[in-house]
Design an enzyme around this catalytic site. Structure first.
Site, mmCIF file in Angstrom:
data_model
loop_
_atom_site.group_PDB
_atom_site.id
_atom_site.type_symbol
_atom_site.label_atom_id
_atom_site.label_comp_id
_atom_site.label_asym_id
_atom_site.label_seq_id
_atom_site.Cartn_x
_atom_site.Cartn_y
_atom_site.Cartn_z
ATOM 1 N N ASP A 201 0.856 -1.177 0.000
ATOM 2 C CA ASP A 201 0.000 0.000 0.000
ATOM 3 C C ASP A 201 0.901 1.239 0.000
ATOM 4 O OD1 ASP A 201 -2.368 1.634 0.475
ATOM 5 O OD2 ASP A 201 -1.662 1.780 2.542
ATOM 6 N N ASP B 285 -0.255 5.165 0.737
ATOM 7 C CA ASP B 285 -0.536 6.132 1.795
ATOM 8 C C ASP B 285 -0.676 5.439 3.149
ATOM 9 O OD1 ASP B 285 -1.033 8.815 0.310
ATOM 10 O OD2 ASP B 285 -2.119 7.321 -0.850
ATOM 11 N N GLY C 262 -5.192 2.508 -3.254
ATOM 12 C CA GLY C 262 -6.486 3.070 -3.614
ATOM 13 C C GLY C 262 -6.364 4.256 -4.545
ATOM 14 N N LYS D 123 -8.087 -5.327 -3.481
ATOM 15 C CA LYS D 123 -6.664 -5.583 -3.695
ATOM 16 C C LYS D 123 -6.387 -7.085 -3.703
ATOM 17 C CE LYS D 123 -5.128 -1.210 -1.604
ATOM 18 N NZ LYS D 123 -4.257 -0.582 -0.591
ATOM 19 N N ASP E 23 -2.453 -0.542 5.905
ATOM 20 C CA ASP E 23 -2.860 0.114 7.150
ATOM 21 C C ASP E 23 -4.356 0.335 7.278
ATOM 22 O OD1 ASP E 23 -3.079 3.596 6.730
ATOM 23 O OD2 ASP E 23 -2.707 2.216 5.085
ATOM 24 N N SER E 24 -5.142 0.093 6.208
ATOM 25 C CA SER E 24 -6.554 0.470 6.235
ATOM 26 C C SER E 24 -7.463 -0.684 5.813
ATOM 27 C CB SER E 24 -6.794 1.688 5.337
ATOM 28 O OG SER E 24 -6.110 2.817 5.849
ATOM 29 N N ASN F 118 -9.175 -1.139 3.247
ATOM 30 C CA ASN F 118 -9.028 -1.607 1.866
ATOM 31 C C ASN F 118 -7.846 -2.550 1.687
ATOM 32 O OD1 ASN F 118 -7.035 0.365 2.115
ATOM 33 N ND2 ASN F 118 -7.515 1.390 0.187
#
Length: 247
Positions: A10, A12, A45, A173, A196-197, A199
């Site tokens: 990922d 961000d 994303g 993903k 980290d999120s 998604n």
């Protein structure tokens, strides 16, 4: 120790620090991974245009996953697969956004990015990829989430606690990584996914090793096999050292 062949990162909150930069330490260990024969894949994303500049600065010529799996790139500028979000769904999501004047919204189409300030004049004519809402008012965000959770055909995640991101149902993903593995002859057990999120959760669960950042949302940490340092502590470099290149 198992040999991992694909590292999905990922951007961000993961590879990028809080200034949206790739630290020299992270960049150095990515180079080490590539030199060792590991395929390093941005899995984000973000839309392609926003992500590709980061990938190219790292000197990567490997696959990319953008808009949460809505686009799969065999390498930068070489599109392998794209999955479209139905325009009627986007029109409905946009209409709902207008009921919340304080909420920011945006949408990626193949023609560009549209948002609260500039919206498409003829949305039916566009090929849409992803829609998103953002607000620091978690009450309003919760009302929007409750409303759209009852709609058919949507894959709902987030890339921060203050947003909601919507893709076509089944697109994530994880689905994109599975397609890349099919394309490249890898097994999902040979994949390390870091994020980290929300998604990132599907990919973290589906991969041979799923790693949550130290700054990840708690639900992501619970889904992961391991937790690394934060994005301010070169957590990606730690993953490469401890798991990807460790033999």
């Amino acid at each position: 120790m198992k040999r991992y062949r694909l590292l999905a990162l990922d951007l961000d909150g993961t590879l990028l620090n809080d200034r949206s930069e790739v630290s020299e330490t992270n960049a150095e260990w990515i180079r080490h991974a590539v030199e060792a024969g590991v395929m390093v894949c941005a899995s984000t994303g973000r839309g392609f245009q926003s992500a590709v500049s980061i990938v190219e600065r790292l000197g990567l010529d490997s696959p990319m996953i953008t808009v949460n799996g809505g686009e799969i790139w065999e390498k930068p500028h070489s599109l392998h697969k794209r999955t479209i979000l139905d325009s009627d769904k986007v029109i409905g999501l946009h209409k709902l956004a207008l009921d919340y004047p304080e909420v920011w919204f945006w949408a990626y189409s193949t023609q560009g990015i549209y948002n609260k300030e500039i919206w498409a004049e003829e949305p039916k004519s566009h090929e849409w990829l992803k829609f998103g809402y953002y607000t620091e008012d978690l009450g309003q965000l919760g009302k929007i989430l409750k409303e759209i959770s009852g709609w058919d055909g949507l894959e709902i995640t987030n890339s921060s606690p203050n947003n909601i991101e919507i893709n076509p149902l089944g697109i994530s993903k994880a689905s994109a990584l599975a397609e890349l593995c099919r394309l490249k002859g890898f097994d999902m057990s040979e994949v390390v996914s870091v994020g980290d999120s929300l998604n990132d959760i599907a990919a973290i669960r589906a991969s041979g090793l799923g790693v949550a950042m130290g700054n990840a949302q708690e639900e992501v940490k619970r889904a992961a096999n391991a937790v690394t340092g934060t994005n301010q502590e070169d957590g990606v470099a730690q993953v490469i050292r401890q798991y990807v290149l460790r033999t």
